[in-house]
Design an enzyme around this catalytic site. Structure first.
Site, short mmCIF file in Angstrom:
data_model
loop_
_atom_site.label_atom_id
_atom_site.label_comp_id
_atom_site.label_asym_id
_atom_site.label_seq_id
_atom_site.Cartn_x
_atom_site.Cartn_y
_atom_site.Cartn_z
N LYS A 170 1.73 3.96 -3.10
CA LYS A 170 1.44 5.39 -2.96
C LYS A 170 2.72 6.22 -3.11
O LYS A 170 2.69 7.34 -3.63
CB LYS A 170 0.76 5.66 -1.62
CG LYS A 170 -0.60 4.96 -1.46
CD LYS A 170 -1.60 5.41 -2.49
CE LYS A 170 -3.02 4.92 -2.19
NZ LYS A 170 -3.98 5.33 -3.21
N TYR A 207 0.84 -1.20 0.00
CA TYR A 207 0.00 0.00 0.00
C TYR A 207 0.88 1.25 0.00
O TYR A 207 0.77 2.11 -0.89
CB TYR A 207 -0.94 -0.01 1.21
CG TYR A 207 -1.93 1.14 1.19
CD1 TYR A 207 -3.15 1.03 0.53
CD2 TYR A 207 -1.64 2.34 1.84
CE1 TYR A 207 -4.05 2.09 0.50
CE2 TYR A 207 -2.53 3.40 1.82
CZ TYR A 207 -3.73 3.27 1.15
OH TYR A 207 -4.62 4.32 1.12
N1 LIG Z 1 -9.88 6.64 3.60
C1 LIG Z 1 -8.65 6.94 3.95
O1 LIG Z 1 -8.33 6.99 5.16
C2 LIG Z 1 -7.62 7.21 2.90
C3 LIG Z 1 -6.43 7.83 3.30
C4 LIG Z 1 -5.46 8.11 2.37
C5 LIG Z 1 -5.67 7.78 1.04
N2 LIG Z 1 -6.83 7.17 0.67
C6 LIG Z 1 -6.99 6.84 -0.75
O2 LIG Z 1 -8.16 7.48 -1.23
C7 LIG Z 1 -8.65 6.79 -2.38
C8 LIG Z 1 -10.15 6.61 -2.23
O3 LIG Z 1 -10.39 5.78 -1.11
P1 LIG Z 1 -11.63 5.97 -0.15
O4 LIG Z 1 -11.07 6.03 1.22
O5 LIG Z 1 -12.53 7.02 -0.62
O6 LIG Z 1 -12.27 4.49 -0.30
P2 LIG Z 1 -13.74 3.97 -0.57
O7 LIG Z 1 -14.76 4.75 0.17
O8 LIG Z 1 -13.65 2.50 -0.31
O9 LIG Z 1 -13.94 4.21 -2.15
C9 LIG Z 1 -13.20 3.52 -3.09
C10 LIG Z 1 -13.77 3.79 -4.48
O10 LIG Z 1 -12.92 3.15 -5.45
C11 LIG Z 1 -13.70 2.29 -6.27
N3 LIG Z 1 -12.84 1.16 -6.66
C12 LIG Z 1 -12.17 0.30 -5.86
N4 LIG Z 1 -11.52 -0.61 -6.59
C13 LIG Z 1 -11.77 -0.31 -7.90
C14 LIG Z 1 -11.38 -0.90 -9.13
N5 LIG Z 1 -10.65 -2.03 -9.18
N6 LIG Z 1 -11.81 -0.34 -10.28
C15 LIG Z 1 -12.59 0.77 -10.25
N7 LIG Z 1 -12.98 1.36 -9.12
C16 LIG Z 1 -12.58 0.82 -7.95
C17 LIG Z 1 -14.89 1.90 -5.38
O11 LIG Z 1 -16.06 1.53 -6.12
P3 LIG Z 1 -16.35 -0.01 -6.55
O12 LIG Z 1 -16.11 -0.86 -5.35
O13 LIG Z 1 -17.76 -0.01 -7.06
O14 LIG Z 1 -15.39 -0.28 -7.65
C18 LIG Z 1 -15.16 3.24 -4.68
O15 LIG Z 1 -15.88 4.10 -5.54
C19 LIG Z 1 -7.85 5.48 -2.44
O16 LIG Z 1 -6.87 5.60 -3.44
C20 LIG Z 1 -7.22 5.37 -1.06
O17 LIG Z 1 -6.02 4.64 -1.09
C21 LIG Z 1 -7.82 6.89 1.56
#
Ligand SMILES: NC(=O)c1ccc[n+]([C@@H]2O[C@H](COP(=O)([O-])OP(=O)(O)OC[C@H]3O[C@@H](n4cnc5c(N)ncnc54)[C@H](OP(=O)(O)O)[C@@H]3O)[C@@H](O)[C@H]2O)c1
Length: 258
Positions: A150, A146
């Site tokens: 990143k 992960y």
């Molecule tokens: N939440 C945190 O604490 C955090 C912190 C730092 C960075 N991030 C980053 O922020 C980004 C968004 O994450 P989030 O926290 O908003 O997560 P989330 O609520 O789980 O949303 C993830 C989104 O990505 C889509 N997705 C996942 N796998 C996919 C695939 N193979 N193809 C197309 N779409 C896909 C999901 O929809 P489907 O399942 O329908 O595909 C969903 O729309 C990620 O890159 C994550 O690493 C998150």
């Protein structure tokens, strides 16, 4: 009407980008795997903001789907590309099937690379546009696949700017949020109860900070003072010291190497 393509647009940070951009009058192309959820999200945005929204159901880890999205990214005259789709694993490196580790690299790295490669030439030609690649503060810590994926996003985004691949008028930024309340933690089976409140942000706040920093021409955006402090610590004291402090604070993600 400006046009943005947002991956992972049905939940969390991606949904907050879609909502914010629709409210600002952007035409949107939204990408995620779950077609029903994507269609619903697109409908809601159309109704609430009277903007054009295209729902493109695709799994970014699947070659043919990614090629289809890349075609759209090249053909649409994008003003903004938000490479946001991503996920965390439920366990450490050796306890996750290797195919899932590779899937993570495909979504976090290959998709970001291909969609940027597709969108950037048009932006360069028009001398206008922006790419936001959603990374994480974990890019600055030793954090298995992960964190490593990143860190690649950060290096890639920086190289496009410093190597002048992105022409004047075109901005590329790595967005490195800390803990954001989204579905990511639940989906990966993570218990977040021990993580201090001060480390959490909400998705709309992350999006506002990201768009402000992109407009200011920043190459890296780390939303929130506690996250900035942690990254500074990692830079000054070394990644493993910062990692130890984070673990003391109770934030032991299932993304560590063990
Ligand atoms: N939440 C945190 O604490 C955090 C912190 C730092 C960075 N991030 C980053 O922020 C980004 C968004 O994450 P989030 O926290 O908003 O997560 P989330 O609520 O789980 O949303 C993830 C989104 O990505 C889509 N997705 C996942 N796998 C996919 C695939 N193979 N193809 C197309 N779409 C896909 C999901 O929809 P489907 O399942 O329908 O595909 C969903 O729309 C990620 O890159 C994550 O690493 C998150």
């Amino acid at each position: 009407m400006p046009h943005a393509l947002v991956t992972g647009a049905t939940s969390g940070i991606g949904a907050a980008f879609a909502e914010h951009l629709a409210a600002a009058g952007y035409e949107l192309t939204l990408v995620a795997r779950d077609r029903a959820r994507l269609d619903h999200a697109a409908d809601v945005l159309r109704r609430q903001h009277a903007v054009r929204v295209t729902a493109l159901a695709a799994d970014l880890a699947v070659d043919a789907d990614l090629a289809r999205v890349a075609e759209r990214a090249a053909a649409d005259r994008l003003d903004l590309l938000v490479n946001n789709a991503g996920f965390a694993h439920p366990a450490g490196f050796l306890r996750v099937p290797v195919a899932d580790e590779v899937r993570m690299l495909r979504v976090h790295c290959e998709a970001v690379l291909r969609l940027t490669h597709a969108a950037l030439p048009g932006m360069n030609e028009r001398r206008h546009g922006g790419v936001i690649n959603v990374s994480s503060v974990w890019a600055f810590f030793p954090c298995s696949t992960y964190g490593a994926s990143k860190a690649w996003i950060n290096g890639f985004s920086q190289s496009l700017v410093e190597g002048r691949t992105a022409r004047p008028g075109v901005r590329v930024m790595a967005l490195c949020p800390g803990y954001v309340r989204t579905e990511l933690h639940e989906r990966s089976g993570r218990d977040t109860a021990s993580i201090p409140r001060a480390l959490w942000t909400d998705a709309p706040a992350v999006v506002r900070t990201a768009l402000r920093d992109l407009a200011r021409g920043r190459n890296v955006c780390i939303p929130g003072a506690p996250n900035k402090a942690l990254v500074t610590l990692a830079r000054l004291g070394g990644r493993s010291l910062a990692g130890r402090i984070l673990r003391r604070l109770g934030s032991r993600p299932h993304v560590t190497a063990s």
